[in-house]
Design a protein around this motif. Structure first.
Motif, short mmCIF file in Angstrom:
data_model
loop_
_atom_site.label_atom_id
_atom_site.label_comp_id
_atom_site.label_asym_id
_atom_site.label_seq_id
_atom_site.Cartn_x
_atom_site.Cartn_y
_atom_site.Cartn_z
N ALA A 45 -9.90 15.34 -21.41
CA ALA A 45 -9.04 16.28 -22.52
C ALA A 45 -10.05 17.57 -22.73
N THR A 46 -11.36 17.27 -22.75
CA THR A 46 -11.97 18.60 -22.93
C THR A 46 -11.73 19.80 -21.75
N ILE A 62 -9.12 20.21 -20.22
CA ILE A 62 -7.74 20.76 -20.50
C ILE A 62 -7.82 21.62 -21.40
N TYR A 63 -8.58 21.31 -22.66
CA TYR A 63 -8.60 22.26 -23.64
C TYR A 63 -9.23 23.54 -23.33
N GLN A 123 -9.24 25.04 -20.20
CA GLN A 123 -8.45 25.52 -19.53
C GLN A 123 -7.44 26.40 -20.37
N ILE A 124 -6.80 25.73 -21.30
CA ILE A 124 -5.77 26.32 -22.06
C ILE A 124 -6.37 27.45 -22.88
N MET A 125 -7.48 27.35 -23.25
CA MET A 125 -8.30 28.41 -24.30
C MET A 125 -8.52 29.64 -23.28
N GLU A 183 -5.92 29.65 -18.60
CA GLU A 183 -5.66 29.23 -17.12
C GLU A 183 -4.38 28.10 -17.17
N LYS A 184 -3.70 27.80 -16.16
CA LYS A 184 -2.53 26.75 -16.39
C LYS A 184 -3.47 25.53 -16.20
N PRO A 185 -3.54 24.64 -17.17
CA PRO A 185 -4.21 23.31 -17.28
C PRO A 185 -3.54 22.28 -16.29
N LEU A 187 -4.02 16.57 -27.88
CA LEU A 187 -5.48 17.14 -27.71
C LEU A 187 -6.07 17.03 -29.15
N LEU A 207 -9.50 14.94 -29.01
CA LEU A 207 -10.93 15.79 -29.42
C LEU A 207 -11.19 15.62 -30.58
N SER A 217 -1.94 29.60 -27.31
CA SER A 217 -2.31 30.26 -25.86
C SER A 217 -1.39 29.61 -24.89
N ILE A 268 0.79 31.39 -21.63
CA ILE A 268 0.54 30.88 -20.39
C ILE A 268 2.00 30.49 -19.60
#
Lengths: 362, 549
Positions: free
Chosen positions: A14-15, A17-18, A20-22, A25-27, B491, B495, B508, B512
């Motif tokens: 999960a971290t 993916i988080y 990548q999104i921030m 980047e395409k997760p 998420l 988290l 964000s 994308i």
């Protein structure tokens, strides 16, 4: 131990993916490809091992639904592990009904996502708090199962010779079970009907064995149960199925070496020392068994098996058998033996087969 | 041999004794009078077909009035009036009250009617069910008065029986009006008179039809073109289309003095060289009299014809509707958003020239859920019955519609908002029965139908895929909105994030995805015409069903 481990794995994914999104980047999630094309037959260890093909689920417009569902499923798993609870596959599907647009319409969809996560973490679903809701298989014969009473946490012993006309049922979790037995072998049977016949005539007593009914493709729990029994008590396992591609390739092959779909856990959920004593193409001729014509789907299974199944490719004996069946254009069920008398299977077929290892298939 | 002939003659005499009424009673299903509902349709169909044929032959733009009046529960009066050239006095009784009398049976020419059985069968049906004579008014241009007849058919002799005969004033310049009382039942829907007239209007855009149904509601199918169809030419039979019986009949009727002149005068595409070849193969001298050709010789001739190469028949005898008129006809009666049509070049089956035309309408207010609406036509006549037995239906089912953007389960018609029209124009359309309901399955015809369908199908695919692309783009945007929050929400749970952090994830992620969606669309436009489908809802997984617990 396992719980800590599982939580850490979920959190790590999960971290990432988080992050990548921030970072705009395409997760993406990476998981092994679950298919027969991505397994090798490890002939030394005797099971299907996962090869190195992976698929990446990148979050795009087209995959956003499945992606969201995967994350939701992860979150559900996290809750289950944290609260030491379990959910059946069916229950997980119903929980998804709270997810609004991201809900699963049919259970196969949620099962697929669950299997993906399983493969992604290389664990089995029980570790994630999910259990199967399938029937595990029926057991009778010379066996005492040592289990734990869920209400008292005390050991209890279940004697499978004292089930009367009923049976002991394999639970969905079998890892904690212990066994006591003097039996000489385990006989796994495809159909409930044949199993009932053998129980009715106490075949386990005459042959000093343990009878287990598979009722179709054996569940994971059933496979693991037979494996543990065979490993811990050093018992040979014989498998008795119909004489058709489904009995050979789907039931026997999955029991012996595992499936392509869940290759990441095959190592534990298979019975490499199993031997086939079911109906062969030869038997259809020798015993003059009443037969049915092969269906299109049977032929397709054979062709598929010849082309894609590493187990078939490794064993010329099975190729020969499949070819012969296709040539004969026939299939026969195990209960077709009844044509020679209801107890022909007990008096003739099984004793003869068991005595002659040359009649077995690998 | 002599004895055989005698028996044959005796049999023929016996056959004459069968009255036409009896013949009709036994064969009413073959002629389209199986039940009351169908009978109504058939009576109107025969009258309208005749009216249209007559107008076109006289180069008059048809204006046809059809009226049905309910007399009692199962009794209706049918009135059909046209502005055709009219019929001369002497012929009126024969045309309407003698079975198998007509101009069309002896020639090969594209026309709606074939055997001269239709309208007189309707007259007979009226007579048998209600006993009332059929009333005819007809006027030709040069006469000041119209002829009026009330007719019965003498069912013993197959001759007209004139009940009443007079002249009267008729304000029409020329035309014919027929009035019959019949036993019938009226219903709307598929296979109804309403449907028949609507479909007739589609393939006859040069005709105006004014229809008043039994509920006194009037529908006007107005003409959308003033161009009459090209007049089809008469042709002589092509040897390939001739069977033994017909050959014998032709040998008897010919004016040719020798076999040679019989072949060159009475057939198309047969010159002296071809005659020589046929006669050599049949071992019959070309100088023999046609009347001297006996049964065995005729059989040899037929066989020789089959073995001789003869040029295909001329095809200018066919008058297809044409792509533009088909489109205008369909647009007039079927509200859709996309239309395409094609007319195939002429082709030949068994020595008979024919042309296939196809037209497809798609979208608009057509029903999205049901299977395709198939409109079948032969020589501009709608075929409403026996779709399952028809070569057109078979060809449509046998076409792979999925590649044209429609759904189709195997062995079924395609599904979706679509109307498929197929028209067969021929000097002799091969029907499966005298009721002319279905086209027989000749391989040459099926092949041509499929080619025509495919031509239209390709146009259809282009349109459907373009439309789908646009709607995909809109759908995708909605798709992002729909599932975005679930990614952020999950998420957040996983988290333990704050609401603010969740909102930032969503922003964000939206960036994308929007960016990638636009790139994708540009790529799509560049690949215009590709037939790829977007598996939005399909999982990209491969799974072995039922193999694992």
């Amino acid at each position: 131990m396992a719980e800590e481990n599982m939580l850490a794995k979920i959190k790590k994914t999960a971290t990432e993916i988080y992050r990548q999104i921030m970072a705009k980047e395409k997760p993406h999630l990476k998981m092994p490809l679950r298919s027969l094309s991505n397994v090798n037959y490890d002939s030394k260890e005797g099971y299907f091992e996962m090869s190195n093909e992976f698929k990446e689920r990148t979050l795009t417009v087209n995959t956003i639904k499945t992606f969201a569902q995967t994350l939701r499923m992860l979150s559900l798993s996290k809750t289950l592990v944290e609260t030491d609870d379990i959910a059946t596959k069916r229950e997980a599907y119903y929980i998804s009904k709270n997810w609004g647009d991201a809900k699963f319409v049919e259970q196969p969809e949620s099962d697929t996502v669950m299997d993906d996560i399983e493969a992604m973490f290389m664990v089995n679903r029980e570790q994630m708090g999910f259990i199967s809701d399938e029937h595990g298989g029926s057991v009778s014969g010379e066996l005492i199962v040592v289990d734990i009473d869920p209400s008292t946490n005390k050991e209890i012993k279940i004697d499978c010779t004292k089930m009367g006309t009923g049976s002991y049922s394999v639970p969905t979790r079998v890892e904690h079970l212990k066994f006591e037995t003097n039996a000489k072998f385990v006989l796994a049977i495809e159909t409930q009907g044949m199993y009932e016949r053998l129980v009715k005539h106490s075949y386990w007593k005459t042959a000093n064995c343990i009878l287990i009914s598979l009722t179709g493709v054996p569940s994971r729990a059933c496979r693991r149960f037979i494996r543990k029994l065979s490993d811990e008590k050093k018992l040979p396992v014989y498998v008795f199925t119909d004489g058709d591609p489904y009995g050979w390739l789907n039931i026997y092959r999955t029991l012996k070496v595992g499936s392509g779909n869940a290759a990441h856990i095959n190592k534990y959920f298979c019975v490499p020392n199993a031997k086939f004593i079911g109906i062969t193409a030869r038997d259809i001729v020798d015993y003059d068994l009443p037969s049915h014509p092969l269906k299109d789907i049977d032929i397709k299974r054979v062709v598929d098996g010849m082309k894609n199944d590493p187990f078939v490719k490794f064993h010329p004996e099975w190729q020969k058998e499949l070819n012969m069946l296709v040539k004969m254009k026939k299939r026969a069920e195990q209960q077709a033996l009844a044509a020679h008398g209801l107890n022909f299977v007990i008096s003739d077929y099984l004793p003869k087969k068991l005595k002659d290892p040359k009649s077995w298939l690998p | 041999m002599a004895e055989e002939k005698e028996i044959a003659y005796r049999l023929a005499e016996k056959q004459k004794e069968v009255s036409v009424a009896e013949f009709f009673e036994r064969n009413r299903h073959l002629l389209g009078f199986d039940n009351k509902r169908k009978a109504l349709m058939t009576v109107i169909k025969e009258a309208v077909d005749n009216a249209l044929d007559a107008c076109e032959e006289a180069k008059i733009l048809p204006e046809i009035k059809v009226e049905i009046i309910e007399m009692s529960e199962d009794r209706f009066r049918v009135i059909v009036e046209d502005n055709g050239p009219g019929i001369i006095k002497e012929q009126i009784p024969k045309i309407f009250a003698k079975l198998l009398y007509g101009s069309k049976f002896h020639t090969l020419k594209q026309a709606r009617g074939q055997q001269g059985i239709g309208i007189s069968a309707a007259v007979l049906y009226a007579q048998l069910t209600t006993g009332r004579p059929t009333k005819i008014i007809s006027k030709i241009r040069t006469k000041s008065e119209a002829n009026y007849y009330e007719l019965h058919i003498n069912t013993q002799k197959n001759n007209p029986e004139i009940v009443k005969e007079s002249t009267l004033e008729w304000k029409k310049e020329h035309g014919t009006k027929i009035e019959m009382d019949i036993e019938a039942s009226y219903q709307k829907g598929a296979q109804s008179v309403d449907e028949y007239l609507k479909e007739t209007a589609i393939v006859n855009p040069h005709a105006t039809i004014i229809y008043t149904n039994p509920k006194a509601e009037q529908v006007i199918f107005a003409r959308s073109t003033n161009d009459l169809p090209k007049e089809p030419k008469e042709i002589k039979p092509h040897p390939y289309g001739v069977e033994l019986g017909i050959l014998l009949k032709m040998l008897k009727a010919t004016e040719g003095r020798t076999l040679q002149s019989f072949f060159t005068n009475d057939f198309s595409r047969v010159g002296p060289t071809t005659v020589k070849e046929i006669c050599e193969k049949a071992a019959i001298p070309p100088s023999i009299k046609p009347s001297e050709v006996n049964m065995q010789m005729a059989e040899r001739l037929i066989k020789a014809i089959r073995e001789t190469k003869i040029i295909a028949p001329p095809t200018d005898c066919i008058s297809p509707i044409g792509k533009d008129l088909l489109l205008s006809g369909l647009k007039k009666e079927i509200p859709a958003e996309f239309y395409t049509a094609t007319t195939r070049p002429p082709s030949v089956y068994r020595g008979m020239p024919f042309v296939i035309e196809c037209c497809i309408a798609y979208g608009g207010s057509l029903d999205k859920e049901s299977s395709a609406n198939v409109l079948r036509f032969a020589n501009r006549v709608p075929l409403l019955y026996q779709p399952g037995a028809c070569a057109i239906t078979k060809s449509i089912i046998g076409t792979a519609w999925r590649s044209y953007g429609l759904n189709q389960s195997s062995g079924a018609l395609p599904a979706g908002p679509v109307v498929i029209l197929v028209h067969l124009a021929s000097v002799w359309p091969p029907f499966t029965s005298e009721a002319k309901e279905a086209i027989a399955h000749y391989p040459e015809i099926i092949k041509e139908i499929k080619l025509a369908i495919q031509e239209c199908g390709r146009e259809l695919a282009r349109y459907v895929l373009k439309k789908r692309r646009v709607s995909d783009s809109i759908q995708k945007k909605g798709y992002i909105e729909k599932y975005l929050n679930h990614v952020g929400g999950a998420l957040k749970e996983l988290l333990s994030l704050s609401d603010k952090e969740e909102a930032r994830i969503n922003d964000s992620l939206k960036d994308i995805l929007e960016k990638s969606r636009k790139i994708e669309e540009i790529e799509k436009v560049e690949h215009d015409g590709s037939e790829e489908r977007l598996g939005i809802l399909q999982n990209d997984e491969e799974s072995e069903v039922g193999e694992d617990g």
